[in-house]
Write an enzyme that holds these catalytic residues in place. Structure first.
Site, PDB file in Angstrom:
ATOM      1  N   MET A 147       0.831  -1.209   0.000  1.00 19.96           N
ATOM      2  CA  MET A 147       0.000   0.000   0.000  1.00 19.96           C
ATOM      3  C   MET A 147       0.870   1.266   0.000  1.00 19.96           C
ATOM      4  SD  MET A 147      -3.064  -1.311  -0.006  1.00 19.96           S
ATOM      5  CE  MET A 147      -4.238  -0.101   0.581  1.00 19.96           C
ATOM      6  N   GLN A 160       4.875  -0.717   9.558  1.00 20.94           N
ATOM      7  CA  GLN A 160       5.306  -1.799   8.683  1.00 20.94           C
ATOM      8  C   GLN A 160       6.740  -1.524   8.232  1.00 20.94           C
ATOM      9  OE1 GLN A 160       4.056  -3.818   4.385  1.00 20.94           O
ATOM     10  NE2 GLN A 160       2.962  -2.038   5.154  1.00 20.94           N
ATOM     11  N   CYS A 165       5.955  -8.331   0.041  1.00 25.97           N
ATOM     12  CA  CYS A 165       5.911  -7.423  -1.117  1.00 25.97           C
ATOM     13  C   CYS A 165       6.788  -7.958  -2.247  1.00 25.97           C
ATOM     14  CB  CYS A 165       6.376  -6.029  -0.705  1.00 25.97           C
ATOM     15  SG  CYS A 165       6.329  -4.830  -2.065  1.00 25.97           S
ATOM     16  N   HIS A 171      -0.871 -13.543   3.245  1.00 25.59           N
ATOM     17  CA  HIS A 171      -1.542 -13.261   1.983  1.00 25.59           C
ATOM     18  C   HIS A 171      -1.664 -14.598   1.255  1.00 25.59           C
ATOM     19  CE1 HIS A 171      -1.833 -10.505  -1.802  1.00 25.59           C
ATOM     20  NE2 HIS A 171      -2.554 -11.611  -1.946  1.00 25.59           N
ATOM     21  N   ASN A 192      -5.269 -12.617   4.452  1.00 18.91           N
ATOM     22  CA  ASN A 192      -5.330 -11.486   3.537  1.00 18.91           C
ATOM     23  C   ASN A 192      -5.411 -12.019   2.116  1.00 18.91           C
ATOM     24  OD1 ASN A 192      -2.928  -9.509   1.962  1.00 18.91           O
ATOM     25  ND2 ASN A 192      -4.873  -8.643   2.602  1.00 18.91           N
ATOM     26  N   GLY A 193      -6.054 -11.257   1.243  1.00 21.74           N
ATOM     27  CA  GLY A 193      -6.075 -11.612  -0.164  1.00 21.74           C
ATOM     28  C   GLY A 193      -7.448 -12.013  -0.662  1.00 21.74           C
ATOM     29  N   GLY A 236      -6.967  -4.683   2.317  1.00 21.53           N
ATOM     30  CA  GLY A 236      -6.204  -3.546   1.855  1.00 21.53           C
ATOM     31  C   GLY A 236      -6.935  -2.719   0.817  1.00 21.53           C
ATOM     32  N   ARG A 237      -6.780  -3.086  -0.441  1.00 21.85           N
ATOM     33  CA  ARG A 237      -7.299  -2.249  -1.525  1.00 21.85           C
ATOM     34  C   ARG A 237      -8.813  -2.150  -1.543  1.00 21.85           C
ATOM     35  NH1 ARG A 237      -2.417  -3.572  -2.395  1.00 21.85           N
ATOM     36  NH2 ARG A 237      -1.041  -2.173  -3.562  1.00 21.85           N
TER      37      ARG A 237
END
Length: 316
Positions: free
Chosen positions: A1, A53, A83, A155, A195-196, A217-218
């Site tokens: 992010m 983070q 990432c 994730h 996550n994901g 997140g997004r």
């Protein structure tokens, strides 16, 4: 992010939810320790609970950066092992660290030793490239636990370090939520978040039957009203802070005015609010009015009020 969850984004999301844990953008330990960029740690107490983070692969630097985070009052320090960007890979951190789990363990142990009572956590992928997730993920989690760290977010996709862009790595590798659920069953004492591909609160609540937490997140960024406006009541069982999206927008006025008074620009705040009315009548007018108006020199908070005139709100 990166370039998304800055302090203005976090201030806005905190208006929508008092209980959700917020994360900073990834900050590299090298920037803090070798570059002296301590301003990257700035946050407002009203953002709490907020986690820092960190990116890095040098245990000593990560420990020093963790100490700085503890001094600043962060609620959590998180090591990014997920990432997949080229820039992150070239710095030997992020998802590429999944190839060296023993180094991850050393980093986490150093961070935990420096953190005292502040939780140190990790975010990772299922694996990278040709790794077999069923083998590498439990090995990494076991090493993490042995290093004294008991909280992780997974994730639920592999990352392909060659051949896929960061955006493609968020969409093309198939999701395997069941494997993440299995890791909770295998490590029952581990606080495990997933996550994901989780796009709404209904999906999040379904996952909470299997794991301890859900990171979004997004989806939360692009449609914050749908994801966060009822999060406190539906997930945490407490009252939601805002009755509707309009109230949430107006609650940002003091933050905006303080930012403008300090020499900031309106768009630095309102760019994070463009998705607030996603899917509702007038959402396009809201986005256009807010985006175009904030771009004008000397734009003030009246742009926000004009943008609100474009929408028809609904209660949470």
């Amino acid at each position: 992010m990166m370039d998304w969850t800055d302090r203005h984004c976090r201030a806005f999301h905190r208006v929508l939810s008092r209980r959700a844990l917020l994360y900073t953008e990834m900050v590299t330990a090298a920037a803090l320790i070798r570059g002296g960029a301590h301003h990257l740690l700035d946050f407002d107490a009203g953002e709490h609970p907020v986690a820092l983070q960190l990116g890095g692969s040098d245990p000593a630097e990560l420990a020093a950066a963790t100490s700085l985070a503890v001094e600043r009052g962060y609620a959590e320090v998180n090591l990014n092992v997920g990432c997949p960007s080229d820039r992150v890979q070239s710095g030997s951190f992020g998802a590429i660290l999944m190839e060296t789990p023993e180094l991850v363990a050393r980093c986490l142990r150093a961070m935990a030793d420096a953190a005292g009572d502040v939780p140190v956590t990790m975010k990772c992928r299922l694996g990278v490239d040709d790794q077999v997730p069923e083998d590498v993920l439990p090995d990494l989690l076991a090493r993490m636990v042995d290093a004294g760290v008991g909280r992780v977010t997974v994730h639920a996709r592999k990352a392909w370090l060659q051949g896929l862009s960061p955006k493609e790595n968020r969409e093309i590798p198939p999701l395997d939520h069941d494997l993440v659920h299995a890791m909770k069953a295998r490590f029952p004492a581990l606080h495990l978040s997933i996550n994901g591909g989780i796009a709404d609160l209904d999906a999040a609540l379904a996952h909470l039957d299997h794991v301890d937490g859900v990171m979004i997140g997004r989806a939360a960024y692009h449609d914050p009203g749908r994801l966060l406006l009822q999060a406190d009541s539906r997930v945490f069982g407490v009252a939601d802070p805002m009755p509707d999206r309009t109230a949430a927008a107006l609650a940002m006025v003091p933050h905006i005015e303080a930012h403008l008074a300090s020499g900031g620009k309106l768009g630095q705040v309102t760019r994070h609010m463009l998705g607030l009315f996603a899917g509702l009548p007038g959402a396009r007018g809201w986005r256009r009015m807010l985006s175009d108006g904030a771009a004008r020199p000397g734009a003030r908070v009246d742009v926000l009020h004009a943008a609100l005139d474009q929408v028809t709100d609904v209660a949470a």
